[in-house]
Design a protein around this motif. Structure first.
Motif, PDB file in Angstrom:
ATOM      1  N   ALA A 165       0.829  -1.209   0.000  1.00  0.00           N
ATOM      2  CA  ALA A 165       0.000   0.000   0.000  1.00  0.00           C
ATOM      3  C   ALA A 165       0.862   1.257   0.000  1.00  0.00           C
ATOM      4  CB  ALA A 165      -0.930  -0.004   1.208  1.00  0.00           C
ATOM      5  N   MET A 166       1.951   1.223   0.747  1.00  0.00           N
ATOM      6  CA  MET A 166       2.810   2.400   0.854  1.00  0.00           C
ATOM      7  C   MET A 166       3.451   2.756  -0.488  1.00  0.00           C
ATOM      8  SD  MET A 166       6.044   3.040   3.375  1.00  0.00           S
ATOM      9  CE  MET A 166       7.055   4.513   3.208  1.00  0.00           C
ATOM     10  N   PHE A 167       3.808   1.728  -1.282  1.00  0.00           N
ATOM     11  CA  PHE A 167       4.478   1.977  -2.558  1.00  0.00           C
ATOM     12  C   PHE A 167       3.508   1.939  -3.745  1.00  0.00           C
ATOM     13  CE2 PHE A 167       8.056   0.990   0.129  1.00  0.00           C
ATOM     14  CZ  PHE A 167       9.059   1.789  -0.367  1.00  0.00           C
ATOM     15  N   GLY A 168       2.214   1.947  -3.458  1.00  0.00           N
ATOM     16  CA  GLY A 168       1.230   2.010  -4.522  1.00  0.00           C
ATOM     17  C   GLY A 168       1.117   0.758  -5.352  1.00  0.00           C
ATOM     18  N   LEU A 169       1.491  -0.399  -4.794  1.00  0.00           N
ATOM     19  CA  LEU A 169       1.399  -1.674  -5.502  1.00  0.00           C
ATOM     20  C   LEU A 169       0.069  -2.352  -5.179  1.00  0.00           C
ATOM     21  CD1 LEU A 169       5.049  -2.906  -4.844  1.00  0.00           C
ATOM     22  CD2 LEU A 169       4.150  -1.911  -6.943  1.00  0.00           C
ATOM     23  N   PRO A 170      -0.421  -3.234  -6.040  1.00  0.00           N
ATOM     24  CA  PRO A 170      -1.749  -3.840  -5.838  1.00  0.00           C
ATOM     25  C   PRO A 170      -1.798  -4.745  -4.610  1.00  0.00           C
ATOM     26  CG  PRO A 170      -0.641  -4.845  -7.716  1.00  0.00           C
ATOM     27  CD  PRO A 170       0.184  -3.666  -7.317  1.00  0.00           C
ATOM     28  N   VAL A 171      -2.525  -4.319  -3.605  1.00  0.00           N
ATOM     29  CA  VAL A 171      -2.668  -5.104  -2.380  1.00  0.00           C
ATOM     30  C   VAL A 171      -3.389  -6.424  -2.661  1.00  0.00           C
ATOM     31  CG1 VAL A 171      -3.623  -5.079  -0.040  1.00  0.00           C
ATOM     32  CG2 VAL A 171      -2.667  -2.993  -1.010  1.00  0.00           C
ATOM     33  N   GLU A 172      -4.167  -6.486  -3.746  1.00  0.00           N
ATOM     34  CA  GLU A 172      -4.888  -7.695  -4.100  1.00  0.00           C
ATOM     35  C   GLU A 172      -3.960  -8.886  -4.287  1.00  0.00           C
ATOM     36  OE1 GLU A 172      -5.123  -4.838  -5.721  1.00  0.00           O
ATOM     37  OE2 GLU A 172      -7.075  -4.113  -5.018  1.00  0.00           O
ATOM     38  N   GLY A 173      -2.684  -8.614  -4.560  1.00  0.00           N
ATOM     39  CA  GLY A 173      -1.722  -9.692  -4.753  1.00  0.00           C
ATOM     40  C   GLY A 173      -1.542 -10.560  -3.524  1.00  0.00           C
ATOM     41  N   VAL A 174      -1.830 -10.006  -2.341  1.00  0.00           N
ATOM     42  CA  VAL A 174      -1.723 -10.793  -1.114  1.00  0.00           C
ATOM     43  C   VAL A 174      -2.676 -11.987  -1.155  1.00  0.00           C
ATOM     44  CG1 VAL A 174      -2.039 -10.747   1.391  1.00  0.00           C
ATOM     45  CG2 VAL A 174      -0.965  -8.819   0.239  1.00  0.00           C
ATOM     46  N   ALA A 175      -3.837 -11.802  -1.768  1.00  0.00           N
ATOM     47  CA  ALA A 175      -4.806 -12.901  -1.872  1.00  0.00           C
ATOM     48  C   ALA A 175      -4.255 -14.039  -2.717  1.00  0.00           C
ATOM     49  CB  ALA A 175      -6.113 -12.380  -2.473  1.00  0.00           C
ATOM     50  N   ILE A 176      -3.366 -13.729  -3.648  1.00  0.00           N
ATOM     51  CA  ILE A 176      -2.790 -14.769  -4.504  1.00  0.00           C
ATOM     52  C   ILE A 176      -1.807 -15.635  -3.717  1.00  0.00           C
ATOM     53  CG2 ILE A 176      -1.415 -15.200  -6.580  1.00  0.00           C
ATOM     54  CD1 ILE A 176      -2.507 -12.493  -7.632  1.00  0.00           C
ATOM     55  N   ILE A 177      -0.896 -15.000  -2.990  1.00  0.00           N
ATOM     56  CA  ILE A 177       0.086 -15.784  -2.236  1.00  0.00           C
ATOM     57  C   ILE A 177      -0.516 -16.407  -0.986  1.00  0.00           C
ATOM     58  CG2 ILE A 177       2.039 -14.434  -3.080  1.00  0.00           C
ATOM     59  CD1 ILE A 177       2.074 -12.984  -0.404  1.00  0.00           C
ATOM     60  N   LEU A 178      -1.686 -15.909  -0.554  1.00  0.00           N
ATOM     61  CA  LEU A 178      -2.335 -16.462   0.623  1.00  0.00           C
ATOM     62  C   LEU A 178      -2.610 -17.944   0.456  1.00  0.00           C
ATOM     63  CD1 LEU A 178      -3.797 -16.087   3.382  1.00  0.00           C
ATOM     64  CD2 LEU A 178      -5.852 -15.497   2.078  1.00  0.00           C
ATOM     65  N   ALA A 179      -2.896 -18.364  -0.781  1.00  0.00           N
ATOM     66  CA  ALA A 179      -3.264 -19.756  -1.035  1.00  0.00           C
ATOM     67  C   ALA A 179      -2.151 -20.729  -0.661  1.00  0.00           C
ATOM     68  CB  ALA A 179      -3.634 -19.933  -2.511  1.00  0.00           C
ATOM     69  N   ILE A 180      -0.879 -20.332  -0.816  1.00  0.00           N
ATOM     70  CA  ILE A 180       0.224 -21.234  -0.488  1.00  0.00           C
ATOM     71  C   ILE A 180       1.076 -20.685   0.651  1.00  0.00           C
ATOM     72  CG2 ILE A 180       0.363 -22.287  -2.770  1.00  0.00           C
ATOM     73  CD1 ILE A 180       2.697 -20.380  -3.360  1.00  0.00           C
ATOM     74  N   ASP A 181       0.551 -19.685   1.353  1.00  0.00           N
ATOM     75  CA  ASP A 181       1.332 -19.062   2.421  1.00  0.00           C
ATOM     76  C   ASP A 181       1.705 -20.066   3.501  1.00  0.00           C
ATOM     77  OD1 ASP A 181       2.341 -16.512   3.757  1.00  0.00           O
ATOM     78  OD2 ASP A 181       0.982 -17.302   5.288  1.00  0.00           O
ATOM     79  N   GLN A 182       0.822 -21.038   3.790  1.00  0.00           N
ATOM     80  CA  GLN A 182       1.114 -22.014   4.831  1.00  0.00           C
ATOM     81  C   GLN A 182       2.383 -22.799   4.514  1.00  0.00           C
ATOM     82  OE1 GLN A 182      -0.273 -22.522   7.750  1.00  0.00           O
ATOM     83  NE2 GLN A 182       0.939 -24.322   8.279  1.00  0.00           N
ATOM     84  N   PHE A 183       2.555 -23.181   3.251  1.00  0.00           N
ATOM     85  CA  PHE A 183       3.724 -23.971   2.863  1.00  0.00           C
ATOM     86  C   PHE A 183       4.978 -23.099   2.831  1.00  0.00           C
ATOM     87  CE2 PHE A 183      -0.097 -25.691   0.836  1.00  0.00           C
ATOM     88  CZ  PHE A 183      -0.123 -26.948   1.423  1.00  0.00           C
ATOM     89  N   LEU A 184       4.823 -21.849   2.446  1.00  0.00           N
ATOM     90  CA  LEU A 184       5.946 -20.918   2.515  1.00  0.00           C
ATOM     91  C   LEU A 184       6.302 -20.619   3.963  1.00  0.00           C
ATOM     92  CD1 LEU A 184       4.735 -18.407  -0.241  1.00  0.00           C
ATOM     93  CD2 LEU A 184       6.473 -20.173  -0.506  1.00  0.00           C
ATOM     94  N   ASP A 185       5.285 -20.556   4.822  1.00  0.00           N
ATOM     95  CA  ASP A 185       5.479 -20.247   6.231  1.00  0.00           C
ATOM     96  C   ASP A 185       6.315 -21.324   6.926  1.00  0.00           C
ATOM     97  OD1 ASP A 185       5.303 -18.926   8.611  1.00  0.00           O
ATOM     98  OD2 ASP A 185       3.217 -19.433   9.023  1.00  0.00           O
ATOM     99  N   MET A 186       6.124 -22.584   6.552  1.00  0.00           N
ATOM    100  CA  MET A 186       6.874 -23.678   7.179  1.00  0.00           C
ATOM    101  C   MET A 186       8.370 -23.507   6.953  1.00  0.00           C
ATOM    102  SD  MET A 186       4.238 -26.688   6.012  1.00  0.00           S
ATOM    103  CE  MET A 186       5.140 -28.084   6.698  1.00  0.00           C
ATOM    104  N   GLY A 187       8.755 -23.171   5.729  1.00  0.00           N
ATOM    105  CA  GLY A 187      10.173 -22.991   5.425  1.00  0.00           C
ATOM    106  C   GLY A 187      10.766 -21.768   6.078  1.00  0.00           C
ATOM    107  N   ARG A 188      10.040 -20.658   6.045  1.00  0.00           N
ATOM    108  CA  ARG A 188      10.596 -19.432   6.625  1.00  0.00           C
ATOM    109  C   ARG A 188      10.664 -19.527   8.145  1.00  0.00           C
ATOM    110  NH1 ARG A 188       5.328 -17.099   4.695  1.00  0.00           N
ATOM    111  NH2 ARG A 188       4.113 -16.414   6.500  1.00  0.00           N
ATOM    112  N   THR A 189       9.725 -20.251   8.777  1.00  0.00           N
ATOM    113  CA  THR A 189       9.770 -20.421  10.233  1.00  0.00           C
ATOM    114  C   THR A 189      10.970 -21.259  10.649  1.00  0.00           C
ATOM    115  OG1 THR A 189       7.352 -20.288  10.350  1.00  0.00           O
ATOM    116  CG2 THR A 189       8.486 -21.219  12.247  1.00  0.00           C
ATOM    117  N   ALA A 190      11.230 -22.333   9.921  1.00  0.00           N
ATOM    118  CA  ALA A 190      12.412 -23.144  10.216  1.00  0.00           C
ATOM    119  C   ALA A 190      13.689 -22.324  10.053  1.00  0.00           C
ATOM    120  CB  ALA A 190      12.442 -24.367   9.300  1.00  0.00           C
TER     121      ALA A 190
END
Length: 455
Positions: free
Chosen positions: A375-400
């Motif tokens: 939002a701060m840089f004027g980029l489409p916030v709607e993109g968060v909904a796209i990565i939300l679908a696989i965020d859980q699997f990305l979250d596992m790697g980044r948490t480790a």
């Protein structure tokens, strides 16, 4: 019949406690519904009437995420700084820890930017409404260095809160936290109020995340309906390339750790494998914290060091989350066909590094930071909904990766102080760490510098 009802009831109860299972169900249903709408079996009139409602499901989630940004950042930063006390109390170890955290954050975010520009997972992704998004966003303005620095400092704190200007909120929060720590007991009511606000926002975040499976269903169904199953290839590429980037980050962190620890870095990896697996399987750094204390005890880190470093690191040293946020932000820009100059990407890097501090305990905290940065840089916030679908699997790697980064940081600072002891055999028992210890950034530690002296 009774046994079937009992089985169904037990399954429902388990699923209600397992957000990951519900997200997976939402993904599968979203793919099925989206593909049905995408095929010629579905009339265009049906597709046009259903798609807005599917998009609405994910848009509600995005609005709720935006709701969390300002109060969450304000309360957590104020409380964190106020609880630290003044700079003199932190002493030499605190200074070295913060220096390490800043360096590791720059490495993580910088590596994320390099890898996402190298792999370019978002380029050519079959994202719907690309042209509409580009027309709405236009060209992202290139801000001068002086203009960017000036924009960090708020003219009005309430305006910064109202517009979700995350950097300006951070500046105000830092001033407020330092001032409350300086005035001591007079500021205690405000600190308790900020603490209560933080707890309330954490609770609200929990409520919002329960809606995530429905948002995932809507986002996936909407995307697949417009783009077909080709979007799944994009998701797979993003997962593979992100995990390859994480592996490279592990190599860098362990290599830097080996400079200080020598061959004992191999022993450290062996000792932290259990908390590492707990963090990966649960996608929760906090779940691995008690075992991490125990294993670092065995590795030779005194509890008075780990009791300070780990809670501090869980707020300020999230290497995996740092990489993810830079990776995801640029991925979204690529997916919507928005070109970002190097200077703009560097400003995004600095924004992510600063804005991510202090909100690590929040579930899906990275999504909150990414939303504010987009939002701060004027980029489409709607993109968060796209990565939300696989965020859980990305979250596992980044948490480790967060666990690895904090284990290396704690061990290196201990060695730097000349306080690393001989490791203990793994069969030695250690008392369980109370939950409240993990939550307290100070961890019951006396920060007087004399307590850290050798012997």
């Amino acid at each position: 019949m009774t046994e079937r009802r009992s089985l169904f009831s037990g399954l429902t109860e388990r699923l209600s406690r397992n957000l990951t299972a519900w997200i997976l169900i939402g993904m599968v249903l979203g793919v099925i519904v989206g593909q049905v709408l995408h095929t010629q079996l579905a009339a265009d009139v049906i597709k046009e009437s259903v798609a807005p409602w599917l998009k609405l499901l994910s848009d509600i989630f995005l609005h709720l995420i935006k709701l969390l940004v300002a109060p969450l950042v304000l309360s957590t930063i104020v409380v964190g700084i106020a609880h630290m006390g003044d700079g003199a109390a932190l002493g030499r170890i605190g200074t070295r820890a913060i220096a390490w955290f800043i360096t590791a954050s720059l490495i993580s975010i910088g590596l994320g930017l390099v890898m996402v520009n190298l792999f370019q997972p978002g380029v050519g992704a079959p994202i719907p409404d690309v042209e509409a998004a580009k027309a709405a966003v236009g060209t992202v303005p290139e801000t001068s260095a002086t203009g960017f620095i000036l924009s960090i400092f708020p003219k009005n704190a309430f305006e910064a809160l109202a517009t979700n200007n995350i950097l300006q909120i951070l500046v105000f929060s830092i001033f407020a936290g330092v001032a409350l720590a300086a005035i001591g007991e007079k500021g205690a009511p405000l600190v308790r109020g900020a603490d209560a606000l933080a707890e309330m926002m954490l609770q609200i975040t929990g409520y919002v995340m329960r809606y995530a499976p429905i948002a995932v269903f809507g986002a996936i169904a909407n995307v697949v309906a417009a783009s077909g199953l080709d979007i799944l290839k994009t998701y797979l590429e993003l997962l593979v390339e992100f995990y390859l980037s994480l592996v490279l980050l592990w190599v860098i962190l362990l290599a830097i750790g080996a400079i200080f620890l020598g061959r004992r870095i191999v022993t450290l990896v062996k000792y932290i494998r259990q908390p590492l697996m707990i963090a990966f399987s649960t996608a929760s750094s906090e779940a691995a914290l008690p075992k991490m204390f125990e294993q670092l005890d065995r590795f030779g880190v005194p509890r008075r060091i780990s009791g300070f470093m780990l809670p501090l690191g869980y707020s300020f040293n999230l290497d995996g989350s740092m990489m993810y946020m830079s990776f995801a932000t640029i991925f979204i820009a690529q997916a919507y066909g928005i070109d970002l100059t190097i200077s703009t990407q560097i400003m995004i890097l600095l924004t992510l590094m600063i804005s991510s501090k202090g909100i690590a305990a929040v579930p899906r905290a990275s999504l909150v930071v990414i939303t504010g940065t987009l939002a701060m840089f004027g980029l489409p916030v709607e993109g968060v909904a796209i990565i939300l679908a696989i965020d859980q699997f990305l979250d596992m790697g980044r948490t480790a990766t967060n666990v690895v980064g904090n284990a290396v940081a704690t061990s290196v600072i201990t060695k730097w102080e000349g306080m690393l002891e001989v490791e203990e055999p793994e069969y030695v028992e250690h008392p369980h760490i109370p939950a409240h210890t993990a939550a307290d950034g100070r961890a019951g530690l006396d920060l007087d510098e004399s307590n850290f002296k050798q012997g």
